[in-house]
Design an enzyme around this catalytic site. Structure first.
Site, PDB file in Angstrom:
ATOM      1  CE  LYS A   1     -24.619 -60.816 -10.974  1.00  0.00           C
ATOM      2  NZ  LYS A   1     -24.617 -58.986 -10.151  1.00  0.00           N
TER       3      LYS A   1
ATOM      4  CE  LYS B   1     -28.616 -56.542  -2.997  1.00  0.00           C
ATOM      5  NZ  LYS B   1     -28.063 -55.450  -3.691  1.00  0.00           N
TER       6      LYS B   1
ATOM      7  CE  LYS C   1     -29.748 -55.281 -12.885  1.00  0.00           C
ATOM      8  NZ  LYS C   1     -29.766 -54.117 -11.515  1.00  0.00           N
TER       9      LYS C   1
END
Ligand code: AMP
Ligand code: TRP
Length: 329
Positions: free
Chosen positions: A195, A198, A115
């Site tokens: 993966k 969102k 992130k």
């Protein structure tokens, strides 16, 4: 707590786009656990602001996330269900645990590294796993149902609990992660080696819980596979097909072996059609439950949840203040 059931705690970030990975990896378990355990589920809105956001939009997204969880089957009458930001004890315990967290440990967190690279590093993003540990330990939770991507954070939580107990006495049980055997890591439809997330820019990479059957069919149809047209479960050679097999297995309850045998020679077109149908069937009740829920009622239930959570958290937090020398003088 007045009963002797074990306590389950988990959290979900309220940043739109709740997808089939969240559902199969975590939410299905959340719902089931309500039958047997003392369950606490939290919309972790303080975690989600560690990346950029728009306040007005966020206010709406938070409520939508709560509504979506209720549509999935989280029952505020059986679970303690609330917004993290409404219970200040989470942040208080997080500060205390932060003083016991070596920065070397935080430097190794994969989610932080990913992130920070994508969104830019900040202190909140860095200490994110400490707040997560506080969420769990605050309620003395025993079990934490999450997807596979949270394994490392759970390990850190366990280490923190032990460190705290060694220093201040046996306060926290050591929580166990509860990770499903199947669908613990649903992969992106557009890139089956990363993966499903969102936030990925490509909307076709994920199936959302509110997608119509038609949209679901289109997305599954466009899922990246390979050129050898046999349906086989083999993550190395056929990650796209293996991912679809896992999704279908998660949606139907049938074993992967069984599905692979049935569709081995069916061709990718027919297989994808069947996967899409299983997903659409699984999500149909969620979609209709979502449509029948009333926003004002959801907001009211969340306020009530926060009041109950605050009372319970304060009881626990008083013990923490006592053992750490921070009680009222
Ligand atoms: P988040 O999307 O980070 O708020 O995650 C909410 C829950 O969904 C956590 O328990 C995650 O481990 C789980 N989860 C998120 N993405 C996936 C995925 N692609 N596959 C399986 N579980 C997931
Ligand atoms: N970090 C979790 C995720 O990204 C969300 C979360 C926050 C959580 N606090 C938690 C999960 C406590 C389980 C328990 O998915």
């Amino acid at each position: 707590m007045s009963d002797d059931r074990q306590t389950v705690f988990s959290g979900l970030q309220p940043t739109g786009n709740i997808h089939i990975g969240n559902y199969l990896g975590a939410l299905v378990n959340w719902v089931k656990l309500q039958d047997e355990y003392d369950t606490i589920y939290c919309v972790v809105d303080l975690h989600a602001i560690t990346v950029g956001y728009d306040p007005a939009e966020y206010q709406k997204e938070r409520l939508e996330a709560a509504k979506m969880l209720m549509a999935c089957g989280i029952d505020p009458n059986r679970s303690l269900f609330y917004f993290q930001s409404q219970v200040p004890q989470h942040a208080e315990l997080s500060w205390i645990l932060g003083t016991m967290t070596p920065t070397g440990v935080l430097n190794r967190m994969t989610q932080y590294k990913e992130k920070a690279e994508a969104a830019g590093a900040n202190l909140g993003l860095y200490s994110y796993p400490v707040l997560m540990a506080a969420d769990i330990l605050l309620y003395r939770a025993n079990l934490v149902p999450v997807g596979d991507d949270q394994r490392q954070h759970l390990e850190m939580t366990r280490d923190l609990a032990e460190r705290f107990n060694n220093r201040f006495g046996e306060v926290f049980p050591i929580p166990d992660a509860l990770i499903p055997e199947k669908s613990a890591r649903v992969m992106s439809l557009a890139d089956p080696t990363s993966k499903m997330s969102k936030s990925h820019a490509n909307e076709k990479s994920r199936v959302l819980l509110l997608d119509s059957p038609d949209v679901i069919r289109k997305k599954i149809k466009s899922a990246v596979t390979d050129s050898e047209p046999t349906v086989r479960y083999d993550w190395n050679a056929k990650p796209g097909i293996s991912n679809l097999l896992e999704i279908m297995s998660g949606c139907t309850g049938r074993s992967i072996d069984d599905l692979a045998a049935e569709y081995e020679t069916a061709g990718y077109g027919a297989f994808k059609e069947a996967v899409a149908e299983s997903v659409a069937n699984k999500l149909a009740p969620v979609r209709s439950a979502y449509q029948s829920l009333d926003d004002a009622e959801v907001a009211r239930l969340m306020q009530k949840g926060a009041l109950d959570a605050r009372t319970r958290a304060e009881g626990f937090q008083q013990e923490i203040r006592k053992v750490t020398g921070l009680s009222a003088p």
